[in-house]
Scaffold this motif. Structure first.
Motif, short mmCIF file in Angstrom:
data_model
loop_
_atom_site.label_atom_id
_atom_site.label_comp_id
_atom_site.label_asym_id
_atom_site.label_seq_id
_atom_site.Cartn_x
_atom_site.Cartn_y
_atom_site.Cartn_z
N GLY A 160 0.83 -1.19 0.00
CA GLY A 160 0.00 0.00 0.00
C GLY A 160 0.86 1.25 0.00
N VAL A 161 0.22 2.38 0.15
CA VAL A 161 0.94 3.66 0.19
C VAL A 161 0.10 4.65 0.97
CG1 VAL A 161 -0.04 4.58 -1.96
CG2 VAL A 161 2.26 5.28 -1.24
N ASP A 162 0.78 5.57 1.64
CA ASP A 162 0.10 6.65 2.33
C ASP A 162 0.07 7.87 1.42
OD1 ASP A 162 -0.23 5.21 4.76
OD2 ASP A 162 1.86 5.63 5.29
N ILE A 163 -1.12 8.37 1.14
CA ILE A 163 -1.22 9.56 0.30
C ILE A 163 -0.55 10.73 1.01
CG2 ILE A 163 -2.79 11.13 -0.90
CD1 ILE A 163 -2.69 8.25 -1.97
N ALA A 164 0.31 11.44 0.27
CA ALA A 164 1.10 12.53 0.82
C ALA A 164 0.72 13.83 0.11
CB ALA A 164 2.59 12.23 0.64
N PRO A 165 1.13 14.98 0.65
CA PRO A 165 0.87 16.25 -0.04
C PRO A 165 1.45 16.23 -1.46
CG PRO A 165 1.63 16.66 2.20
CD PRO A 165 1.80 15.19 1.96
N GLN A 166 0.75 16.86 -2.36
CA GLN A 166 1.20 16.88 -3.75
C GLN A 166 2.54 17.61 -3.85
OE1 GLN A 166 -1.87 17.14 -6.64
NE2 GLN A 166 -0.63 18.41 -8.01
N ALA A 247 11.13 15.53 1.65
CA ALA A 247 11.64 16.74 1.00
C ALA A 247 12.17 16.44 -0.39
CB ALA A 247 12.73 17.39 1.86
N SER A 248 12.80 15.29 -0.56
CA SER A 248 13.30 14.92 -1.89
C SER A 248 12.15 14.69 -2.86
CB SER A 248 14.17 13.66 -1.80
OG SER A 248 15.40 13.94 -1.13
N TYR A 249 11.11 14.00 -2.38
CA TYR A 249 9.93 13.82 -3.23
C TYR A 249 9.28 15.17 -3.56
CZ TYR A 249 9.52 8.68 -3.04
OH TYR A 249 9.71 7.33 -3.19
N ALA A 250 9.18 16.03 -2.57
CA ALA A 250 8.50 17.31 -2.78
C ALA A 250 9.18 18.16 -3.85
CB ALA A 250 8.45 18.09 -1.46
N TYR A 260 16.52 -3.71 -13.22
CA TYR A 260 16.54 -4.90 -14.07
C TYR A 260 15.50 -5.92 -13.63
CZ TYR A 260 20.87 -3.27 -16.19
OH TYR A 260 21.79 -2.53 -16.88
N ALA A 261 15.09 -5.86 -12.36
CA ALA A 261 14.08 -6.78 -11.83
C ALA A 261 13.38 -6.10 -10.67
CB ALA A 261 14.72 -8.10 -11.38
N GLU A 262 12.05 -6.19 -10.64
CA GLU A 262 11.25 -5.68 -9.53
C GLU A 262 9.97 -6.51 -9.46
OE1 GLU A 262 11.83 -3.44 -7.29
OE2 GLU A 262 13.44 -2.19 -8.13
N THR A 263 9.57 -6.88 -8.25
CA THR A 263 8.28 -7.55 -8.11
C THR A 263 7.14 -6.54 -8.05
OG1 THR A 263 8.61 -7.65 -5.73
CG2 THR A 263 9.19 -9.62 -7.01
N TYR A 264 7.42 -5.32 -7.64
CA TYR A 264 6.38 -4.29 -7.61
C TYR A 264 6.98 -2.91 -7.87
CZ TYR A 264 2.15 -1.78 -6.20
OH TYR A 264 1.04 -0.98 -6.18
N GLY A 265 7.71 -2.35 -6.90
CA GLY A 265 8.28 -1.02 -7.06
C GLY A 265 7.58 -0.01 -6.18
N GLU A 270 5.02 5.54 -4.12
CA GLU A 270 5.34 6.67 -3.24
C GLU A 270 5.37 7.97 -4.04
OE1 GLU A 270 5.68 7.00 -0.08
OE2 GLU A 270 5.83 4.95 0.68
N ALA A 271 5.91 7.91 -5.26
CA ALA A 271 5.92 9.11 -6.11
C ALA A 271 4.51 9.47 -6.56
CB ALA A 271 6.83 8.87 -7.32
N LEU A 272 3.76 8.47 -7.02
CA LEU A 272 2.41 8.74 -7.50
C LEU A 272 1.51 9.26 -6.37
CD1 LEU A 272 1.95 5.61 -9.78
CD2 LEU A 272 2.29 7.98 -10.53
N ALA A 273 1.78 8.85 -5.13
CA ALA A 273 1.01 9.34 -3.99
C ALA A 273 1.21 10.84 -3.78
CB ALA A 273 1.40 8.58 -2.73
#
Length: 364
Positions: A160-166, A247-250, A260-265, A270-273
């Protein structure tokens, strides 16, 4: 029987110097299962998993041996999958589920013989336990086909993910962010090569992620950054969490993930949130994480993993096509509103545990 589960994790799950999606996932499960009525007995087993020493093997064996007959046990796959000699005999006495974050043989950089060995060990473990939990639909399908598992025994509990400020971003385009441990599987080399190919464009790239797992790889990456003249534009800032990572996301306009391999990502969601669109390789469960907005629009660009120029081409498009940026940002905002939270994850995993608790033969 009470809703009680022993959760066995690799040591270091709360180590701030080595954050990972798997650790975040494990911590959320242990913290959130009690909120829906489960009693969690947490066991962290230190060791160099999936290649543990004698002490780690003995500790895992002791935890399982001391669990009451019929106990429900959820084992992190990093701990369980490489030691079928310890886990499989206990399946006659305990109700065991294994949570697979990444198939062991899929780790990038393994010698072929070691990858094959890990693959065989994992198959023995997963074929013997009555329930397996995967972290995406893609991962579940891969485990079923690759290891020949009964689909009825393989459950999905996507992160899951926690929705964060845009995110406010920078100038709308130039702030690039990569959130990933600096290891061969995450593909930082090809990210830097793609960035070198667009060095004439205005961008900076922050790479947030652990630097201690593969120091040799980190050293080679630093050398490549220096060789390509990107020292002042590609920043390896090390592991981040909490307010620092927020702060980095913001400040980001685009998340880039070149694995090269990820089961989800989890970095993708987190970025889309935060309403940040994504540029990622089209591998494993990454398309599932990127997903679609309710109107069907895709909030990112997925590029072929084996095309060496695809990343640079996509970056040229990102910077050169304002209409594309507007579409991706609108889709990211739509996807943000539709993302599942961690409560959905925990309920999905609890459903698998409940089935195993009530009737282990059905789970098997």
């Amino acid at each position: 029987m009470n809703r009680s589960v022993h959760v066995v994790l690799p040591g270091g799950v709360d180590d701030p110097a080595a954050p990972s999606g798997g650790n975040v996932y494990d911590r959320r499960l242990c913290d959130d299962l009690p909120r829906i009525g489960w009693q969690v007995h947490e066991h962290a087993v230190a060791g160099t998993w999936p290649q543990p020493g004698a002490a780690a093997r003995d500790e895992l064996a002791k935890i399982l041996a001391e669990s009451e007959p019929g106990s429900l046990v959820l084992l992190d796959g990093l701990v369980a999958c490489a030691v079928p000699d310890i886990v499989v005999p206990e399946t006659e006495r305990l109700r065991i589920a294994v949570l697979v974050h990444l198939p062991l043989g899929d780790e990038t950089g393994l010698a072929p013989a070691r990858a094959a060995e890990l693959d065989a060990l994992e198959r023995r473990t997963l074929s013997s336990v009555p329930a397996v939990v995967a972290t995406s639909g893609w991962a579940a399908r891969r485990l079923v086909t690759h290891h020949g598992l009964d689909p009825a025994r393989v459950h999905v509990a996507a992160p899951g993910v926690d929705i964060a400020p845009q995110a406010s971003g920078s100038d709308g385009a130039s702030g690039l962010l990569c959130v990933a441990s600096v290891t061969p599987r995450k593909g930082h080399f090809r990210l830097v090569e793609a960035l070198a190919a667009v060095a004439d464009l205005p961008w900076t790239c922050v790479c947030a992620g652990g630097l201690g797992q593969d120091p040799g790889y980190v050293g080679q990456l630093r050398a490549l950054i220096e060789k390509t003249g990107l020292d002042d534009r590609v920043h390896l800032v090390g592991p981040q969490s909490g307010a620092e990572l927020d702060a980095s996301y913001a400040a980001a306009d685009l998340l880039v993930l070149t694995s090269y391999a990820e089961t989800y990502g989890m970095a993708v969601t987190e970025a889309l949130a935060r309403g940040i669109p994504v540029l990622a390789t089209d591998v494993g469960g990454l398309p599932e994480a990127v997903g679609r907005a309710p109107d069907g629009s895709v909030p990112g660009i997925l590029v072929p993993s084996q095309d060496p120029v695809a990343l640079a081409t996509a970056l040229h498009r990102w910077f050169g096509e304002p209409a594309l940026r507007r579409r991706l940002k609108a889709a990211a905002r739509g996807r943000r509103a539709a993302l599942d939270g961690w409560r959905t994850t925990v309920w999905n995993l609890a459903g698998a545990l409940e089935q195993l608790r009530i009737d282990p033969r059905r789970a098997a």
